[in-house]
Write a protein that holds these residues in place. Structure first.
Motif, short mmCIF file in Angstrom:
data_model
loop_
_atom_site.label_atom_id
_atom_site.label_comp_id
_atom_site.label_asym_id
_atom_site.label_seq_id
_atom_site.Cartn_x
_atom_site.Cartn_y
_atom_site.Cartn_z
N THR B 39 -22.22 5.09 12.90
CA THR B 39 -21.33 5.87 13.13
C THR B 39 -20.09 5.43 12.39
O THR B 39 -19.79 4.30 12.69
CB THR B 39 -21.26 6.45 14.42
N ASP B 40 -19.42 6.21 11.67
CA ASP B 40 -18.00 5.87 11.03
C ASP B 40 -16.88 6.51 12.00
O ASP B 40 -16.92 7.60 12.12
CB ASP B 40 -17.73 6.16 9.68
N SER B 41 -15.84 5.75 12.13
CA SER B 41 -14.76 6.43 12.75
C SER B 41 -13.45 5.81 11.88
O SER B 41 -13.30 5.01 11.71
CB SER B 41 -14.67 6.10 14.05
N THR B 42 -12.86 7.02 11.46
CA THR B 42 -11.57 6.77 10.50
C THR B 42 -10.15 6.92 11.26
O THR B 42 -10.10 7.93 12.19
CB THR B 42 -11.31 7.67 9.59
N THR B 43 -9.37 5.96 11.44
CA THR B 43 -8.16 6.17 12.11
C THR B 43 -7.13 5.98 11.23
O THR B 43 -7.22 4.98 10.51
CB THR B 43 -8.11 5.00 13.38
N THR B 44 -6.01 6.90 11.44
CA THR B 44 -4.78 6.55 10.55
C THR B 44 -3.75 5.99 11.37
O THR B 44 -3.26 6.34 12.53
CB THR B 44 -4.28 8.09 10.29
N TYR B 45 -2.95 5.04 10.50
CA TYR B 45 -1.94 4.33 11.24
C TYR B 45 -0.70 4.77 10.71
O TYR B 45 -0.60 5.01 9.34
CB TYR B 45 -2.25 3.02 11.21
N TYR B 46 0.49 4.82 11.34
CA TYR B 46 1.82 5.08 10.94
C TYR B 46 2.62 3.80 11.32
O TYR B 46 2.48 3.53 12.32
CB TYR B 46 2.41 6.35 11.67
N GLU B 47 3.65 3.67 10.23
CA GLU B 47 4.67 2.77 10.46
C GLU B 47 5.57 3.29 11.47
O GLU B 47 6.21 4.50 10.84
CB GLU B 47 5.15 1.74 9.19
N THR B 102 -17.17 0.89 11.05
CA THR B 102 -18.38 1.39 11.43
C THR B 102 -18.88 0.73 12.54
O THR B 102 -18.84 -0.65 12.61
CB THR B 102 -19.06 0.90 10.06
N SER B 103 -19.84 1.43 13.29
CA SER B 103 -20.68 0.76 14.67
C SER B 103 -22.09 1.05 14.41
O SER B 103 -22.15 2.32 14.33
CB SER B 103 -19.77 0.77 15.82
N SER B 104 -22.84 0.17 15.06
CA SER B 104 -24.28 0.76 15.30
C SER B 104 -24.51 1.64 16.06
O SER B 104 -23.62 1.44 17.12
CB SER B 104 -25.14 -0.64 15.15
N VAL B 105 -25.54 2.35 16.06
CA VAL B 105 -26.12 3.22 16.97
C VAL B 105 -27.58 3.19 17.12
O VAL B 105 -28.33 2.87 16.54
CB VAL B 105 -25.83 4.82 16.47
N PRO B 106 -27.99 3.20 18.48
CA PRO B 106 -29.28 2.81 18.79
C PRO B 106 -30.06 4.28 18.16
O PRO B 106 -29.69 5.12 18.12
CB PRO B 106 -29.47 2.91 20.46
N PRO B 121 -21.99 12.33 21.11
CA PRO B 121 -21.52 12.91 22.34
C PRO B 121 -19.77 12.73 22.12
O PRO B 121 -19.33 13.48 22.63
CB PRO B 121 -21.50 11.80 23.49
N THR B 122 -19.38 11.92 21.38
CA THR B 122 -18.04 11.72 20.92
C THR B 122 -17.54 12.77 19.86
O THR B 122 -16.34 12.59 19.26
CB THR B 122 -17.29 10.37 20.90
N GLY B 123 -18.53 13.34 19.29
CA GLY B 123 -18.28 14.21 18.17
C GLY B 123 -18.38 13.42 16.97
O GLY B 123 -18.36 13.92 15.54
N ALA B 124 -18.61 11.99 16.87
CA ALA B 124 -18.77 11.02 15.68
C ALA B 124 -20.06 11.84 14.78
O ALA B 124 -20.97 11.88 15.81
CB ALA B 124 -18.92 9.75 15.90
N THR B 125 -20.25 11.43 13.72
CA THR B 125 -21.53 11.78 12.98
C THR B 125 -22.40 10.66 12.70
O THR B 125 -21.74 9.65 12.32
CB THR B 125 -21.20 12.47 11.70
#
Lengths: 229, 377
Positions: B39-47, B102-106, B121-125
């Motif tokens: 599953t991929d999770s994208t996070t946006t960071y602001y300075e 990216t993190s592994s999923v069973p 469950p968290t809405g991640a694809t």
């Protein structure tokens, strides 16, 4: 100079560390010495890598038998080293997204983490798992209940193995007043009292041996660091 | 029939059995086997600029003269951070940065998500990962390659053995580089220059340059070990390592393995629990001390093991045999556990033969086989 200076270094650093243990004001000396020790241990790994390259290149250049495997060693070494040092595929740390190199080198999603998970880990754990067959085979061939000592060893091994399996539940029916006869209790008591006593004696013996050896090194009687030079 | 021929036939049967099992699994398992999902999770960071709270007390440096007023700090925060709402936090004009992790999923979780429109469950694809799938097949290959040594030394095993040598040497070099040499050697020498790798490190040098450079010099001297002519240079850092090890071991063993073990062995021979004599614990303590003393007598070689000393020493040997028997049993159990883990990897993570959801039915096998035949012909 080739032998006096190293002897002085070993003695002085050893005495400083021992003094630092007893004198709180010199605690930082000990921390500095341990930091330097860790750095040298880190450099020793580089030394080991350099030695590996040297030996394998010699094997390949002289076309000794099995030189192809030396090539495999070098290639796998180079790949793992490159992806690890360059942090390939490592995402930046949470606090520093503007620093691409700030992430942990062993992040699971990195190339280094991938090789660890899919190459290093299966190889090493399977090698250790393989020993299960050889331990069983060696035990089958070597263990013979010829005398009291051998019988005690075999009997204990058998009971401890059984006591850690589901078979131990067969003795759950023994009444509480005789609960010490239950297999899991027999194992627990064997470990808590008999085994602890014996291993404690071995540990005390090892401590005396280590102390004597360390004193010989610190006093310059044993000088293993001079090695082959 | 010769012994080697018998072994060959035996292994042939095992491999045929394995191949049939694989085919069975491929046909019976509706989702195949040996695949990995992530599953991929994208996070946006602001300075953001963090101003010190109103009324902050000026900080006095340890060795400085005047007090220094707290300054504005520039930090990066994620878009979902509650810090963005704080009054003393303002966004700068710097471009936001998006980072995808990216993190592994069973597999079971991935299948469950697939049945629910691909959302976890968290809405991640969850998605099929080529890299991780190749990884699981490589891991299976290496596992089988090492197991092949049970048959005898062979090229596949030697290949795997060579890989483990190269990979483990590089692994420990990388670990030493990033976890020791960079933070303990490079950062103290040049904290500002090392900001690219260790950002956020205190820019002021904590130790003097001399103290920071000495281990670097010793490290370079250690590398002279590779030289046949100047190898003696490495004896200086080696002497440092040996002296340090001797002192640390001396203190640690005397403290933890000598004094502490003796102290812990001072146990009462008469134990009472809830005001009643506890004969079990009392007997146990008597056995513990008897065993300890008799084993020590066995290892005391300054006295000839004759007469009373010999009898006590023999008693000590019995204690040792029991201890070694227990240690042997635990060693065997440890190895068996590792073996079962590897088999679990092969049968569960790779082949998906373990079937908790009951997917392997005769109907699925027949329908999958029919589907495959229809595709081929």
């Amino acid at each position: 100079m080739k032998s006096t200076v190293p002897t002085l270094i070993a003695t002085i650093v050893g005495v400083v560390l021992i003094v630092a243990f007893f004198v709180p004001a010199t605690q930082s000396w000990s921390e500095t010495a341990v930091d330097w020790f860790n750095i040298l241990a880190g450099v020793a790994f580089i030394l080991g890598g350099g030695n590996l390259i040297k030996v394998q290149l010699e094997t390949i250049s002289s076309r000794r038998p099995g030189w192809g495997y030396a090539l495999v060693i070098l290639v796998s070494f180079a790949i793992m080293l490159t992806v690890g040092l360059l942090k390939i595929g490592v995402p930046p740390a949470e606090q520093y997204p503007n620093h691409p190199w700030s992430g942990e080198y062993d992040a699971p999603a990195s190339a280094f983490g991938w090789i660890f998970e899919n190459v290093y880990n299966p190889l090493t754990s399977t090698m250790f798992a393989l020993l299960a067959f050889y331990v069983a085979s060696a035990a089958f061939r070597a263990f013979r209940a010829k005398n009291i000592e051998a019988m005690l060893l075999l009997g204990t091994a058998f009971i401890v193995l059984l006591g850690n399996t589901a078979i131990a539940r067969l003795t759950d029916g023994i009444p509480d007043s005789l609960s010490f006869l239950r297999l899991d209790q027999v194992v627990a008591n064997t470990m808590s009292y008999i085994t602890t006593g014996a291993f404690r004696a071995i540990t005390i013996g090892i401590a005396i041996g280590v102390a004597a050896t360390a004193l010989r090194v610190l006093l310059g009687i044993d000088r293993p660091y001079l090695g082959r030079t | 029939m010769s012994q080697s021929r018998k072994a060959t036939i035996g292994w042939l049967v095992v491999f045929i059995f394995g191949a049939v099992g694989l085919a069975w699994n491929a046909f019976s398992q509706p989702r195949g086997f040996g695949m990995r999902y992530v599953t991929d999770s994208t996070t946006t960071y602001y300075e953001v600029k963090v101003s010190p709270p109103i009324g902050s007390i000026p900080k006095k440096p340890k060795d400085g003269e005047g007090a220094v007023a707290p300054k504005d700090r520039l930090v990066w925060v994620s878009s979902d951070s509650p810090d963005l709402e704080k009054s003393n936090v303002t966004r700068t004009s710097a471009e936001p940065i998006s980072v995808t992790r990216t993190s592994s999923v069973p597999p079971i979780a991935a299948w469950a998500a697939a049945e629910n429109g691909g959302k976890g469950p968290t809405g991640a694809t969850y998605r099929f990962s080529v890299a991780d799938t190749i990884g699981v097949w490589i891991a299976a290959f290496f596992t089988l390659a090492i197991f092949s040594f049970l048959w005898g030394d062979n090229p596949v095993y030697k290949f795997a053995e060579s890989v483990v040598i190269g990979v483990s040497a590089a692994y420990w070099m990388v670990v030493a580089f990033w976890s020791t040499l960079v933070p303990k050697l490079a950062v103290p020498i040049a904290p500002i220059a090392m900001q690219w790798a260790v950002p956020g490190v205190d820019e002021e040098r904590k130790v003097s340059v001399v103290l920071a450079v000495i281990p670097a010099i010793l490290g370079v001297m250690l590398l002279f070990r590779l030289s046949s002519k100047l190898g003696w240079v490495s004896s200086w850092p080696l002497a440092f390592v040996v002296g340090t090890t001797a002192a640390i071991r001396l203190i640690a063993h005397v403290q933890a393995d000598f004094l502490a073990q003796i102290s812990n062995s001072m146990v009462p021979f008469v134990v009472s629990t809830n005001g009643r004599f506890d004969w079990g614990a009392s007997l146990g303590n008597v056995v513990l001390v008897t065993g300890l003393l008799s084993v020590i007598v066995y290892f005391f070689f300054s006295l000839e093991h004759k007469g009373a000393v010999g009898k006590v020493a023999r008693f000590g040997v019995w204690f040792l045999m029991i201890a070694f028997g227990a240690a042997f049993a635990f060693t065997v159990m440890g190895r068996i556990t590792l073996l079962s883990e590897r088999l679990e990897f092969l049968f569960n993570d790779w082949l998906w033969l373990i079937d908790p959801k009951g997917d392997h039915t005769v109907t699925t096998i027949v329908s999958n086989a029919a589907g495959l035949l229809a595709t081929v012909f």
